[in-house]
Design a protein around this motif. Structure first.
Motif, PDB file in Angstrom:
ATOM      1  N   LYS A  85       4.667  -0.200   3.483  1.00  0.00           N
ATOM      2  CA  LYS A  85       3.651  -0.253   2.728  1.00  0.00           C
ATOM      3  C   LYS A  85       3.180   1.484   2.836  1.00  0.00           C
ATOM      4  O   LYS A  85       2.579   1.663   1.747  1.00  0.00           O
ATOM      5  N   GLU A  86       3.065   1.867   4.033  1.00  0.00           N
ATOM      6  CA  GLU A  86       2.634   3.221   4.054  1.00  0.00           C
ATOM      7  C   GLU A  86       3.533   4.205   3.307  1.00  0.00           C
ATOM      8  O   GLU A  86       3.072   5.224   2.840  1.00  0.00           O
TER       9      GLU A  86
ATOM     10  N   LYS B 203       3.055   4.313  -0.144  1.00  0.00           N
ATOM     11  CA  LYS B 203       1.634   4.761  -0.554  1.00  0.00           C
ATOM     12  C   LYS B 203       1.391   6.134  -1.284  1.00  0.00           C
ATOM     13  O   LYS B 203       1.962   6.919  -0.462  1.00  0.00           O
ATOM     14  N   CYS B 204       0.821   6.283  -2.253  1.00  0.00           N
ATOM     15  CA  CYS B 204       0.784   7.792  -2.879  1.00  0.00           C
ATOM     16  C   CYS B 204      -0.416   8.655  -2.270  1.00  0.00           C
ATOM     17  O   CYS B 204      -1.392   8.139  -1.994  1.00  0.00           O
ATOM     18  N   GLU B 205      -0.009   9.684  -1.852  1.00  0.00           N
ATOM     19  CA  GLU B 205      -1.126  10.442  -1.188  1.00  0.00           C
ATOM     20  C   GLU B 205      -1.804  11.574  -1.735  1.00  0.00           C
ATOM     21  O   GLU B 205      -2.484  12.237  -1.534  1.00  0.00           O
ATOM     22  N   VAL B 206      -1.084  11.688  -3.209  1.00  0.00           N
ATOM     23  CA  VAL B 206      -1.906  12.556  -4.151  1.00  0.00           C
ATOM     24  C   VAL B 206      -2.449  11.768  -5.166  1.00  0.00           C
ATOM     25  O   VAL B 206      -1.990  10.964  -5.878  1.00  0.00           O
ATOM     26  N   THR B 207      -3.587  12.167  -5.344  1.00  0.00           N
ATOM     27  CA  THR B 207      -4.338  11.354  -6.530  1.00  0.00           C
ATOM     28  C   THR B 207      -4.357  12.294  -7.934  1.00  0.00           C
ATOM     29  O   THR B 207      -5.496  13.077  -8.106  1.00  0.00           O
TER      30      THR B 207
END
Length: 121
Positions: free
Chosen positions: A5-6, A9-13
């Protein structure tokens, strides 16, 4: 499981506005998505799938389908009605008998594509 899951996860918005704008023009309408969803619901019931697979072979009446599938006449009739209302099958009358068949060849193509997908795994 948590690590997967991690990792996903997208870390850039950051919205890629050019990509989003380009793809928005290619999306189906809400009504088209609704109709497609309804079509796929027809393939979500094992009884309807059994009926369709029998009708791939030849047209059949309710009595023949009931005997073949070991189901009540009423249960088969109900599913035939649902399939007919959603344009997956059609019927013709011959004297006192009503025979059911596929509405068009797309129905078997959809079935075959799904079957091919599950057989791969």
């Amino acid at each position: 499981n948590q690590m997967v899951k991690e990792a996903m996860k997208c870390e850039v918005t950051e919205v890629h506005t050019d990509t989003v704008a380009r793809l928005k023009d290619t999306l189906l309408s809400q009504e088209q998505f609704q109709n497609l969803g309804t079509l796929f619901k027809m393939f979500s019931d094992p009884t309807r799938l059994k009926i369709l697979s029998a009708l791939f072979q030849e047209e059949l009446c309710v009595c023949d389908l009931s005997e073949l599938l070991e189901m009540t006449h009423s249960a088969v009739s109900h599913q035939l009605s649902v399939l007919r209302q959603n344009r997956l099958i059609k019927y013709r009358r011959s004297g006192k008998n009503i025979y059911y068949s596929l509405d068009d060849e797309h129905i078997q193509l959809i079935f075959d594509a799904g079957l091919s997908h599950i057989m791969e795994g």
